[in-house]
Scaffold this active site. Sequence first.
Site, PDB file in Angstrom:
ATOM      1  N   CYS A 172       0.671  -1.186  -0.094  1.00 14.06           N
ATOM      2  CA  CYS A 172      -0.003  -0.263  -0.031  1.00 14.06           C
ATOM      3  C   CYS A 172       0.621   1.272  -0.050  1.00 14.06           C
ATOM      4  CB  CYS A 172      -0.919  -0.041   1.283  1.00 14.06           C
ATOM      5  SG  CYS A 172      -2.272  -1.182   1.151  1.00 14.06           S
ATOM      6  N   PHE A 173       2.039   1.141   0.427  1.00 16.15           N
ATOM      7  CA  PHE A 173       2.817   2.281   0.570  1.00 16.15           C
ATOM      8  C   PHE A 173       4.119   2.324  -0.158  1.00 16.15           C
ATOM      9  CE2 PHE A 173       0.786   1.331   4.558  1.00 16.15           C
ATOM     10  CZ  PHE A 173      -0.049   2.290   4.640  1.00 16.15           C
TER      11      PHE A 173
END
Length: 280
Positions: free
Chosen positions: A247-248
């Site tokens: 996600c990052f």
Amino acid sequence: ASTTLLPKYTFLGRCLGKAVLEGHAIGVHLTVPTLKMICGAPVVWTDLQFKDYQMYVSFQQLLHMNPEVVQHLAIDFALPPPKPGMDFIELKPGGADIGLTGDNLEEYIELVTKHKLLMAVNAQLGALLGGIYDVVPEHFLAVFDFSELELFLGGCPEIDVEDWRSNTEETSREFALPGNTDWFWEIVGSWSHEQRAKFLQFVTGTSQVPLGGFSKLAGHLGEVKKFELKWVQYNATTFRYPRGHTCFNRLDIPAYPSMEEMKLCVEAVLNIDVENLRFG
């Protein structure tokens, strides 16, 4: 979806099946849930991050809540209607009258995941898979895992390590040891393009570099989010291997005491089921 569109999904499926059968990489990049379904792999609730990130975050929060708090949230086993004038969607018979509690939370998350990733697109998914299996037997595709299938369909990109490094942010540098950064990029630079692609997939969720290079790498909401190396303290027992956060676009990497240990542990993720070391 209109039934008039379903033949197009079937046709697309046959094109994908033909590409797999003949070994042609066609530059197609499908979502993780779709790749899993093609391979016959189970879809799990964490795959929601690729479909509905806000719901994925909400589920993370629910799972960490005190069970007594959960049962006072006034949530039931029914989802809002997809369009005005339509009925609520009951996740199970009588779902509108079943309140969410700590005891049935896992069941609720499983049913919502099934609806979001499978039932809501059942017709389109069925047509796509039917088209693929018209060309390639289902049992043949079962030999792939979803990451291998992505590389098979999308092709192995040529990954420029210098571009990758120059567009990487390093955080928690206070934990890094002298030489750690150079060791890491020397190891990555020694890999084949296929190994680099698999490692990139482990950290970002995709093996592909966007047009414009690593400076255009996108986060889960479509915003520019550079590749991140976050250094953490090395512990041979509790934190030996790197961890990817798709996600990052972030890699949590231990500050290894030697290049040999770093190479051994970093390359281990290329040879195992990386989902077990990947986090949202």
